[in-house]
Design a protein around this motif. Sequence first.
Motif, PDB file in Angstrom:
ATOM      1  N   MET A 119       2.821   3.414  10.569  1.00 42.18           N
ATOM      2  CA  MET A 119       2.590   2.099   9.430  1.00 42.18           C
ATOM      3  C   MET A 119       2.733   2.469   7.835  1.00 42.18           C
ATOM      4  SD  MET A 119      -1.294   1.373  10.122  1.00 42.18           S
ATOM      5  CE  MET A 119      -1.220   1.824  11.860  1.00 42.18           C
ATOM      6  N   ASN A 120       2.934   1.668   7.191  1.00 43.86           N
ATOM      7  CA  ASN A 120       2.777   1.695   5.602  1.00 43.86           C
ATOM      8  C   ASN A 120       1.526   0.596   5.284  1.00 43.86           C
ATOM      9  OD1 ASN A 120       6.369   2.082   5.227  1.00 43.86           O
ATOM     10  ND2 ASN A 120       4.794   3.653   4.968  1.00 43.86           N
ATOM     11  N   GLY A 121       1.992  -0.455   5.446  1.00 47.25           N
ATOM     12  CA  GLY A 121       0.947  -1.567   5.302  1.00 47.25           C
ATOM     13  C   GLY A 121       0.861  -2.229   4.130  1.00 47.25           C
ATOM     14  N   PRO A 122       0.288  -3.555   3.864  1.00 47.55           N
ATOM     15  CA  PRO A 122      -0.156  -3.813   2.595  1.00 47.55           C
ATOM     16  C   PRO A 122      -1.114  -3.564   2.057  1.00 47.55           C
ATOM     17  CG  PRO A 122      -1.203  -5.604   4.544  1.00 47.55           C
ATOM     18  CD  PRO A 122      -0.474  -4.075   5.215  1.00 47.55           C
ATOM     19  N   GLN A 123      -1.328  -3.967   0.593  1.00 49.57           N
ATOM     20  CA  GLN A 123      -2.631  -3.620   0.018  1.00 49.57           C
ATOM     21  C   GLN A 123      -2.994  -5.300  -0.318  1.00 49.57           C
ATOM     22  OE1 GLN A 123      -4.762  -1.362  -0.482  1.00 49.57           O
ATOM     23  NE2 GLN A 123      -3.695  -0.001  -1.898  1.00 49.57           N
TER      24      GLN A 123
ATOM     25  N   ARG B 246       0.746  -1.238   0.090  1.00 36.19           N
ATOM     26  CA  ARG B 246      -0.079  -0.098   0.122  1.00 36.19           C
ATOM     27  C   ARG B 246       0.850   1.177   0.147  1.00 36.19           C
ATOM     28  NH1 ARG B 246      -4.278   2.344   4.557  1.00 36.19           N
ATOM     29  NH2 ARG B 246      -5.794   3.235   2.936  1.00 36.19           N
ATOM     30  N   LEU B 247       0.584   1.983  -0.890  1.00 39.10           N
ATOM     31  CA  LEU B 247       1.159   3.391  -0.973  1.00 39.10           C
ATOM     32  C   LEU B 247       0.680   4.354   0.098  1.00 39.10           C
ATOM     33  CD1 LEU B 247       1.769   3.810  -4.724  1.00 39.10           C
ATOM     34  CD2 LEU B 247       3.354   2.999  -3.071  1.00 39.10           C
ATOM     35  N   PHE B 248       1.033   4.318   1.317  1.00 40.58           N
ATOM     36  CA  PHE B 248       0.378   5.032   2.316  1.00 40.58           C
ATOM     37  C   PHE B 248       1.441   5.110   3.449  1.00 40.58           C
ATOM     38  CE2 PHE B 248      -0.968   4.918   6.998  1.00 40.58           C
ATOM     39  CZ  PHE B 248      -1.946   5.672   6.833  1.00 40.58           C
ATOM     40  N   ALA B 249       1.432   6.417   4.026  1.00 42.35           N
ATOM     41  CA  ALA B 249       2.472   6.651   5.430  1.00 42.35           C
ATOM     42  C   ALA B 249       1.311   7.574   6.120  1.00 42.35           C
ATOM     43  CB  ALA B 249       3.507   7.643   4.596  1.00 42.35           C
ATOM     44  N   GLY B 250       1.600   7.390   7.392  1.00 43.24           N
ATOM     45  CA  GLY B 250       1.126   7.960   8.471  1.00 43.24           C
ATOM     46  C   GLY B 250       0.465   7.113   9.571  1.00 43.24           C
ATOM     47  N   GLY B 251      -0.624   7.714  10.257  1.00 48.12           N
ATOM     48  CA  GLY B 251      -1.074   6.936  11.580  1.00 48.12           C
ATOM     49  C   GLY B 251      -1.191   8.008  12.825  1.00 48.12           C
ATOM     50  N   LEU B 252      -0.293   8.814  12.753  1.00 52.47           N
ATOM     51  CA  LEU B 252      -0.424   9.943  13.571  1.00 52.47           C
ATOM     52  C   LEU B 252      -0.557  11.360  12.972  1.00 52.47           C
ATOM     53  CD1 LEU B 252       2.572   9.356  16.216  1.00 52.47           C
ATOM     54  CD2 LEU B 252       0.072   8.935  16.465  1.00 52.47           C
TER      55      LEU B 252
END
Length: 564
Positions: A532-536, A311-317
Amino acid sequence: MKNLTKIGGVAAVAAALALTGCGGGGATTSAESAKAQDASGDINKLISVNAKKADELKQGGTVTLPVGNIGPDFNGFSNAGNSADNTELHYPIDEAGYVGCWKLDFDGTSKLNTNFCEDFQSEVKDGKQTITIKINPKAEYNDGTPINADTFVNTWTMLNGKNKDIDIVSSGAYEFIDSVKAGSNDKEVIATTTQPVYPLSDIFGGFIPQAVNTPELFNTGFSGEMHPEWMAGPFKVEKYDSAAKTVSMVPNEKWWGEKPVLEKVIFRQLEASAEIAAFKNSEIDMADGRTLTKYKQLEGTKNSEVRRGQRLFAGGLNLNAMKAPLTDVAVRQAIFTAVDRPAVRAVRFGGLNWEEESSGSMMLMPFSKYYQDNYPVKEAGTDAAKKVLTDAGYAPNAKGTMEKDGKPVSFKITNFGDDPTSLATVQTLQKQLQAAGMEVGIDQRGDADFGKVLGSRDFQLTISGYTVGADATAGVKQFYDSKTNENELGDAELDKAIKDLASIQDDTERNKAAMEVEKKHMAKYYSMGVLMNGPQIYFARTGLANYGASLFQTPDWSVVGWQK
């Protein structure tokens, strides 16, 4: 520009980095084991789309897809409409607005989108850059208005940040353009800059129609209104049903590019539980399986297959530094310090057989050759977080909550949707912060409220983040320029560094400079942090082609369809 996304949302890459959300722990599934890649890894392991050529696809058919929210604002360039769901919804119907001159390959390499821009040349002389663009002579909006030099002039005018009444997400490189005009004819554009800008793909990756030329229309004119007349793409809007929360699309007879193979595309707004039921009942053709709860319920569905990737994600906070008590940098630093990131990921990804190390950048994925870990906390934990607050003048009150001047460190984490794993993830973070002496509640909202709540900044803390691009230049300005980022945090030194790095032509040097800005900003202001980044992970209907976990690739809706 980065699109916002929540922990349960589908991420998509657009000209802006879009806001998105994070959407289990305990039991396991039969999910195939996978792990994130670093710069030395093979990103092909992170792609799964069932790639097929056009001649391998059936003509006709319908694809029905879920999204977390449809609207209520449909202007992806505005803060109210900047979401990954909005981008996903518009790709088939508005290539003009959401793709523009540039398409991306799986690895993030940009290439010219000749549906709109047939040539894009840059020349630098005496420190000044001249960009010459040749527009496809067939390019026009659905209402017949030509996409021409006036379109490019209006795009620059609306996005350059000079008019503060226009609610743009980021001015990006448009801030450094000082002139846009027609060249030899209205299908040629000449743009000049105050300083060279790179990469070139950071400009005109989506157009604003010349009819959208006032702050009022830009800011509020798309609330509940899709305006299909100002779109251009392989499909067109057949019907937007705001009551049923659906948008149906059919092939656009005015489209000059490759004709789509499908006869209809439908998007449905669904909460997590409804999405699961709809997929199992064959009402939709893809479902998100990125939480243990959803994966276990979707597993074994007839005529389906799993598509896994990164997954093209960055964040959480995602902290709102404009609302107390998060206005105090010491409180924000304490939050960063108190969180146990591996423990949060263990809940979020538990049972999905996904492995990843803690990431430290909002702008680049760990597999990027430009990536560096910029997370500002080296000594984390409950005691360390309490020390941060104590050193800043806080002390425990009778309830054990840290307070200063009679004001306790009390706030809420906003959670979206009805997915149990997402809630468990929020509860895990809540307990970690409570252990550090903070009074933390949960503000529960529906999935459909995500764009409205984040766009209006009606929250204190959410586990949400942004889509991640292949180059950090746009992200560093959107996230860390004091004039651009939503928390208005920054300083003149960092703003100058951001301005200067935009003129570095060498990709490696420019991205390294952007990483250094992020490192300094994170360590000083603590506004956004990566949990996290995480899976897609998608469950797709068997035979669905050219759609799924695709990393940076711009979806080609002419070849999304059903294999023969």
